[in-house]
Design a protein around this motif. Structure first.
Motif, PDB file in Angstrom:
ATOM      1  N   SER A   1       2.425  -2.601  -4.076  1.00 29.44           N
ATOM      2  CA  SER A   1       1.786  -1.433  -3.901  1.00 29.44           C
ATOM      3  C   SER A   1       2.893  -0.341  -3.591  1.00 29.44           C
ATOM      4  CB  SER A   1       0.779  -1.312  -2.721  1.00 29.44           C
ATOM      5  OG  SER A   1       1.293  -1.498  -1.422  1.00 29.44           O
TER       6      SER A   1
ATOM      7  N   GLY B   1       7.278   0.173  -3.033  1.00 30.17           N
ATOM      8  CA  GLY B   1       8.023  -1.312  -3.321  1.00 30.17           C
ATOM      9  C   GLY B   1       7.586  -1.340  -4.955  1.00 30.17           C
TER      10      GLY B   1
ATOM     11  N   GLY C   1       6.572  -3.163   5.236  1.00 35.95           N
ATOM     12  CA  GLY C   1       6.546  -2.589   6.305  1.00 35.95           C
ATOM     13  C   GLY C   1       4.967  -2.364   6.673  1.00 35.95           C
TER      14      GLY C   1
ATOM     15  N   GLY D   1      10.454  10.270   3.794  1.00 38.54           N
ATOM     16  CA  GLY D   1       9.590  10.908   4.743  1.00 38.54           C
ATOM     17  C   GLY D   1       8.015  10.544   4.038  1.00 38.54           C
TER      18      GLY D   1
HETATM   19  N1  LIG Z   1       4.453   5.965   2.703  1.00 32.05           N
HETATM   20  C1  LIG Z   1       5.306   6.798   3.563  1.00 32.05           C
HETATM   21  O1  LIG Z   1       4.775   7.638   3.937  1.00 32.05           O
HETATM   22  C2  LIG Z   1       6.421   6.313   4.205  1.00 32.05           C
HETATM   23  C3  LIG Z   1       7.260   6.770   4.897  1.00 32.05           C
HETATM   24  C4  LIG Z   1       8.301   6.408   5.461  1.00 32.05           C
HETATM   25  C5  LIG Z   1       8.644   4.847   5.118  1.00 32.05           C
HETATM   26  N2  LIG Z   1       7.916   4.262   4.604  1.00 32.05           N
HETATM   27  C6  LIG Z   1       8.169   2.685   4.563  1.00 32.05           C
HETATM   28  O2  LIG Z   1       8.394   2.473   3.368  1.00 32.05           O
HETATM   29  C7  LIG Z   1       7.857   1.019   2.948  1.00 32.05           C
HETATM   30  C8  LIG Z   1       6.714   0.994   1.832  1.00 32.05           C
HETATM   31  O3  LIG Z   1       5.577   1.639   2.392  1.00 32.05           O
HETATM   32  P1  LIG Z   1       4.468   2.195   1.639  1.00 32.05           P
HETATM   33  O4  LIG Z   1       4.287   3.541   1.791  1.00 32.05           O
HETATM   34  O5  LIG Z   1       4.720   1.858  -0.032  1.00 32.05           O
HETATM   35  O6  LIG Z   1       3.356   1.408   1.877  1.00 32.05           O
HETATM   36  P2  LIG Z   1       2.118   0.311   1.379  1.00 32.05           P
HETATM   37  O7  LIG Z   1       1.714   0.554   0.221  1.00 32.05           O
HETATM   38  O8  LIG Z   1       1.465  -0.196   2.511  1.00 32.05           O
HETATM   39  O9  LIG Z   1       3.322  -0.818   1.156  1.00 32.05           O
HETATM   40  C9  LIG Z   1       3.926  -1.860   2.178  1.00 32.05           C
HETATM   41  C10 LIG Z   1       3.796  -3.237   1.331  1.00 32.05           C
HETATM   42  O10 LIG Z   1       4.496  -4.144   2.443  1.00 32.05           O
HETATM   43  C11 LIG Z   1       3.564  -5.167   2.240  1.00 32.05           C
HETATM   44  N3  LIG Z   1       3.929  -6.168   3.462  1.00 32.05           N
HETATM   45  C12 LIG Z   1       3.412  -5.486   4.739  1.00 32.05           C
HETATM   46  N4  LIG Z   1       3.345  -6.661   5.766  1.00 32.05           N
HETATM   47  C13 LIG Z   1       4.401  -7.576   5.144  1.00 32.05           C
HETATM   48  C14 LIG Z   1       4.824  -8.803   5.370  1.00 32.05           C
HETATM   49  N5  LIG Z   1       4.782  -9.252   6.758  1.00 32.05           N
HETATM   50  N6  LIG Z   1       5.505  -9.641   4.405  1.00 32.05           N
HETATM   51  C15 LIG Z   1       5.692  -9.149   3.322  1.00 32.05           C
HETATM   52  N7  LIG Z   1       4.926  -8.044   2.890  1.00 32.05           N
HETATM   53  C16 LIG Z   1       4.315  -7.223   3.734  1.00 32.05           C
HETATM   54  C17 LIG Z   1       2.282  -4.810   1.788  1.00 32.05           C
HETATM   55  O11 LIG Z   1       1.739  -5.942   0.977  1.00 32.05           O
HETATM   56  P3  LIG Z   1       0.664  -7.058   1.697  1.00 32.05           P
HETATM   57  O12 LIG Z   1      -0.084  -6.596   2.654  1.00 32.05           O
HETATM   58  O13 LIG Z   1      -0.006  -7.877   0.601  1.00 32.05           O
HETATM   59  O14 LIG Z   1       1.767  -8.075   2.363  1.00 32.05           O
HETATM   60  C18 LIG Z   1       2.545  -3.781   1.122  1.00 32.05           C
HETATM   61  O15 LIG Z   1       2.660  -4.068  -0.288  1.00 32.05           O
HETATM   62  C19 LIG Z   1       7.553   0.604   4.330  1.00 32.05           C
HETATM   63  O16 LIG Z   1       8.424   0.050   4.949  1.00 32.05           O
HETATM   64  C20 LIG Z   1       7.179   2.041   5.345  1.00 32.05           C
HETATM   65  O17 LIG Z   1       7.151   1.645   6.552  1.00 32.05           O
HETATM   66  C21 LIG Z   1       7.004   4.812   4.153  1.00 32.05           C
END
Ligand SMILES: NC(=O)c1ccc[n+]([C@@H]2O[C@H](COP(=O)([O-])OP(=O)(O)OC[C@H]3O[C@@H](n4cnc5c(N)ncnc54)[C@H](OP(=O)(O)O)[C@@H]3O)[C@@H](O)[C@H]2O)c1
Length: 254
Positions: free
Chosen positions: A17, A20, A93, A190
Motif C-alpha cells: 500500500s 511502499g 511502519g 510529511g
Molecule cells: N503517510 C504519511 O503521511 C507518512 C508521513 C511520514 C512518514 N510515513 C511513513 O511512511 C511509511 C509508509 O507509510 P504509508 O503512509 O504508505 O502507510 P501504509 O499505507 O499504512 O503502509 C504501511 C505498510 O507497512 C506494512 N507493515 C506495517 N507493519 C509491518 C510489519 N510489522 N512488517 C511488515 N510490514 C508491515 C503494512 O502492511 P501490512 O499491514 O500488511 O503488514 C503497510 O503496507 C511508514 O513508515 C510511515 O510511518 C508516512
C-alpha cells in the motif's frame, strides 16, 4: 524513462500500500527486480500484478519485519530468487496517534517501537550482512518521518520517538558501514496521500482542506513524490550521499 536499476534486486517493505507500493512500482519501472514485503499477502499480490501489467518483474514475500527471522527471510528470498540484494527500502511502519503521553497505552508504545525501530534495526542488520559480501555492496533507504527529528505534533510522542530513532539509526549505520560499500540514508516524508495521514473518519477532501492551511506547500505529498526521493538516494546519482535524512514534506517542518 531512465533505467537506473536494471539488473538490480530491490527489496521494499510495506509494499502492499501507500508509499511502499508507489516505491516498488517506481523501481520496477526503472528496470529493477523487486521483492515486495508486508504482513498481508493479498495487497502484495496486487502490487506484483500492477508491476507485471507494466512489464516489470516482482515477487511477493509475506513477512513481519518486527519478528525475529522476518527480515532474514526477506534477504534470503531476494538472493535466492534474483541472485543478489542491491537495494533495500525499509518503509514498513505503523502510526497510533491522538493521545498525550500521560494517557498513552503501553501497547501503543510497544507496537510503534517494535515495528518502526526494532523492525528497521533487524532489517538493516540482515541486509548489511548480505550487502557487504557483494562486490558492488548495496544501498539502503529507511523511511522515517518529519514527525520526530524535524517537527513535533501533539499526540504523536511514541511515533515521533520511533521515527527520530530511525533518523539516528540510519546515520549511525551509515557511519559504521560505508567503508564496507553499504550506503545508508533516510527519507522523512510529511503528510502524504495515504490512509495513514487521514484523521479518524476524515475524507480525502477534508484532509485536503486541513492541509491547505497546515502545510506551506498547501497540500499533502503524492506517494510518487516520496518514491522519487527514495529512488534518488538508492541510485548512483547519490553515490556520495551518506547518512542524510531527506525531508519531503512540502515545508511542513520549516
Ligand atoms: N503517510 C504519511 O503521511 C507518512 C508521513 C511520514 C512518514 N510515513 C511513513 O511512511 C511509511 C509508509 O507509510 P504509508 O503512509 O504508505 O502507510 P501504509 O499505507 O499504512 O503502509 C504501511 C505498510 O507497512 C506494512 N507493515 C506495517 N507493519 C509491518 C510489519 N510489522 N512488517 C511488515 N510490514 C508491515 C503494512 O502492511 P501490512 O499491514 O500488511 O503488514 C503497510 O503496507 C511508514 O513508515 C510511515 O510511518 C508516512
Amino acid at each position: 524513462m531512465a533505467q537506473r536499476f536494471s539488473r538490480r534486486t530491490v527489496l521494499v517493505t510495506g509494499a502492499g500500500s501507500g508509499i511502499g507500493r508507489a516505491t516498488a512500482l517506481a523501481f520496477a519501472a526503472e528496470g529493477a527486480h523487486v521483492v515486495v514485503a508486508g504482513r498481508t499477502a493479498a495487497p502484495l499480490d496486487e502490487t506484483v500484478a500492477l508491476i507485471g501489467e507494466r512489464g516489470g518483474t516482482a515477487l511477493a514475500v509475506p513477512a513481519d519485519v518486527a519478528r525475529p527471522g522476518g527480515a532474514q527471510a526477506l534477504v534470503e528470498a531476494a538472493v535466492g530468487h534474483f541472485g543478489s540484494l542491491d537495494v533495500a527500502v525499509n518503509n514498513a511502519g505503523v502510526f497510533r496517534g491522538g493521545l498525550p503521553v500521560a494517557d498513552l497505552p503501553e501497547a501503543d508504545w510497544h507496537t510503534q517501537l517494535d515495528t518502526n525501530v526494532t523492525g528497521v534495526f533487524l532489517a538493516l542488520r540482515a541486509q548489511i550482512r548480505r550487502m557487504r559480501t557483494q562486490p558492488d555492496g548495496g544501498a539502503i533507504v529507511n523511511v522515517a518521518s518529519n514527525i520526530g527529528a524535524h517537527t513535533r505534533v501533539p499526540g504523536t510522542a511514541a511515533y515521533g520517538a520511533s521515527k527520530a530513532a530511525v533518523t539516528a539509526l540510519s546515520r549511525a549505520a551509515a557511519l559504521d558501514h560505508i567503508g564496507e560499500g553499504v550506503r545508508i540514508n533516510a527519507v522523512s516524508p510529511g503528510a502524504t496521500a495515504t490512509t495513514m495521514s487521514l484523521l479518524p473518519g476524515e475524507t480525502e477532501a477534508g484532509r485536503a482542506e486541513r492541509m491547505r492551511h497546515a502545510v506551506p506547500l498547501g497540500r499533502v505529498s503524492r506517494t510518487e513524490e516520496v518514491a522519487a526521493a527514495v529512488l534518488y538516494l538508492a541510485s548512483d546519482d547519490a553515490a556520495s550521499v551518506v547518512g542524510t535524512d531527506l525531508v519531503v514534506d512540502g515545508g511542513g517542518s520549516l
